[in-house]
Every structure is written in structure tokens, then in C-alpha cells.
Design a protein around this motif. Structure first.
Motif, short mmCIF file in Angstrom:
data_model
loop_
_atom_site.label_atom_id
_atom_site.label_comp_id
_atom_site.label_asym_id
_atom_site.label_seq_id
_atom_site.Cartn_x
_atom_site.Cartn_y
_atom_site.Cartn_z
N CYS A 6 18.90 15.77 54.10
CA CYS A 6 18.17 14.51 54.06
C CYS A 6 17.09 14.51 55.14
CB CYS A 6 19.14 13.35 54.28
SG CYS A 6 18.32 11.75 54.39
N HIS A 8 15.27 11.91 56.07
CA HIS A 8 14.99 10.57 56.61
C HIS A 8 14.99 10.59 58.13
CE1 HIS A 8 15.02 6.24 57.07
NE2 HIS A 8 16.04 6.37 57.89
N CYS A 17 18.20 12.45 59.71
CA CYS A 17 19.56 12.23 59.19
C CYS A 17 20.27 13.57 59.00
CB CYS A 17 19.49 11.47 57.87
SG CYS A 17 21.03 11.38 56.96
N GLN A 19 21.83 14.78 56.61
CA GLN A 19 23.02 14.77 55.77
C GLN A 19 22.84 15.81 54.66
OE1 GLN A 19 26.34 14.42 54.51
NE2 GLN A 19 26.11 12.40 55.45
N CYS A 32 19.69 11.69 51.22
CA CYS A 32 21.08 11.43 50.93
C CYS A 32 21.17 10.05 50.27
CB CYS A 32 21.92 11.49 52.21
SG CYS A 32 21.66 10.10 53.33
N HIS A 35 19.82 7.02 52.15
CA HIS A 35 18.40 6.97 52.53
C HIS A 35 17.44 7.19 51.38
CE1 HIS A 35 20.17 8.00 56.67
NE2 HIS A 35 19.79 6.73 56.68
ZN LIG Z 1 20.09 10.39 55.06
#
Ligand SMILES: [Zn+2]
Length: 67
Positions: A6, A8, A17, A19, A32, A35
Motif C-alpha cells: 500500500c 498510502h 502504510c 500493508q 490496502c 486506504h
Molecule cells: Zn494502507
């Protein structure tokens, strides 16, 4: 298929992030579920085939108006 991490930017944490679970590609980059553009805007996730759904709805609307 691995879509990556991710992308973000978490401004309060000062980091991305990153993720990796359930990440999907968006215009803004891989995101993700928390986000996605819709999630950040507080909107429900759009259907995976929004254009097709709109076409079907318009066709049904035309039939309703004729009857
Ligand atoms: Zn994220």
C-alpha cells in the motif's frame, strides 16, 4: 498475483502504510482495503464492474418509463 505494498502516506505517523495484505492496484497506486480512494473519502467501495451496472440500470429505467 502480488500487487505490492500500500502506497498510502500516513502523515501522522510520518511513513507509508506498506500493508501487503489484500492490496489492489488503483489510479493512485497500490492500496490496502483501508486506504482505497473510496475508503479515504468515506464512501462504499464501488462495484468491480460499475460501468456494466450503470448500463443495466439505464436499460431498466427506460423500460419502466415506457410502461
Ligand atoms: Zn494502507
Amino acid at each position: 498475483m502480488n500487487e505490492g505494498r500500500c502506497s498510502h502516506w500516513n502523515g501522522t505517523a510520518g511513513r507509508y502504510c506498506h500493508q501487503t495484505d489484500h492490496v489492489r492496484p488503483y489510479l493512485q497506486g497500490p492500496r490496502c482495503p483501508v486506504h482505497t480512494p473510496a475508503a479515504l473519502a468515506g464512501l462504499p467501495e464501488p462495484d468491480s464492474t460499475p460501468l456494466g451496472a450503470v448500463v443495466i440500470d439505464l436499460a431498466a429505467e427506460r423500460r419502466r418509463r415506457r410502461s
